[in-house]
Design a protein around this motif. Sequence first.
Motif, PDB file in Angstrom:
ATOM      1  N   ARG A  38      -3.303   7.025  -6.225  1.00 19.42           N
ATOM      2  CA  ARG A  38      -3.659   8.445  -6.362  1.00 19.42           C
ATOM      3  C   ARG A  38      -5.178   8.636  -6.398  1.00 19.42           C
ATOM      4  O   ARG A  38      -5.707   9.608  -5.872  1.00 19.42           O
ATOM      5  N   ARG A  39      -5.874   7.694  -6.996  1.00 18.48           N
ATOM      6  CA  ARG A  39      -7.332   7.780  -7.088  1.00 18.48           C
ATOM      7  C   ARG A  39      -7.999   7.500  -5.744  1.00 18.48           C
ATOM      8  O   ARG A  39      -9.086   8.003  -5.462  1.00 18.48           O
ATOM      9  N   HIS A  40      -7.361   6.674  -4.912  1.00 15.65           N
ATOM     10  CA  HIS A  40      -7.932   6.262  -3.622  1.00 15.65           C
ATOM     11  C   HIS A  40      -7.005   6.687  -2.492  1.00 15.65           C
ATOM     12  O   HIS A  40      -6.611   5.878  -1.648  1.00 15.65           O
ATOM     13  N   ASP A  41      -6.657   7.952  -2.464  1.00 20.68           N
ATOM     14  CA  ASP A  41      -5.703   8.506  -1.511  1.00 20.68           C
ATOM     15  C   ASP A  41      -6.352   8.652  -0.143  1.00 20.68           C
ATOM     16  O   ASP A  41      -6.826   9.724   0.238  1.00 20.68           O
ATOM     17  N   GLN A  42      -6.404   7.544   0.582  1.00 20.20           N
ATOM     18  CA  GLN A  42      -7.019   7.537   1.902  1.00 20.20           C
ATOM     19  C   GLN A  42      -6.228   6.588   2.794  1.00 20.20           C
ATOM     20  O   GLN A  42      -5.988   5.435   2.415  1.00 20.20           O
ATOM     21  N   ALA A  43      -5.816   7.080   3.954  1.00 17.18           N
ATOM     22  CA  ALA A  43      -5.084   6.239   4.899  1.00 17.18           C
ATOM     23  C   ALA A  43      -5.919   4.999   5.220  1.00 17.18           C
ATOM     24  O   ALA A  43      -7.136   5.079   5.389  1.00 17.18           O
ATOM     25  N   GLY A  44      -5.272   3.870   5.253  1.00 21.50           N
ATOM     26  CA  GLY A  44      -5.958   2.619   5.552  1.00 21.50           C
ATOM     27  C   GLY A  44      -6.311   1.808   4.326  1.00 21.50           C
ATOM     28  O   GLY A  44      -6.590   0.613   4.434  1.00 21.50           O
ATOM     29  N   CYS A  45      -6.304   2.425   3.142  1.00 23.51           N
ATOM     30  CA  CYS A  45      -6.563   1.684   1.906  1.00 23.51           C
ATOM     31  C   CYS A  45      -5.334   0.869   1.528  1.00 23.51           C
ATOM     32  O   CYS A  45      -4.205   1.299   1.742  1.00 23.51           O
TER      33      CYS A  45
END
Length: 74
Positions: A38-45
């Motif tokens: 939820r904190r790093h909601d970025q595609a590819g992470c």
Amino acid sequence: MHLYDFEVLWEGAVVSAERSVRLVDPRAAWPVVERLARRHDQAGCKIRVKDESGRIVILTGVVSVLRHARKLAA
């Protein structure tokens, strides 16, 4: 209790980490994994969890974690 390291990866590099998190077993890691997703909601992470010996016990994509969490909440 065992110690686990949580790492958020972006393009192969560690962009965030929580070290030496004390948990009963790897299954107890999922709430931490969801919080990081939820904190790093970025595609590819991706989120990688390692045990005390450095062995990877969880490796998953952020999008997959959040999709699964939404299904559970519905």
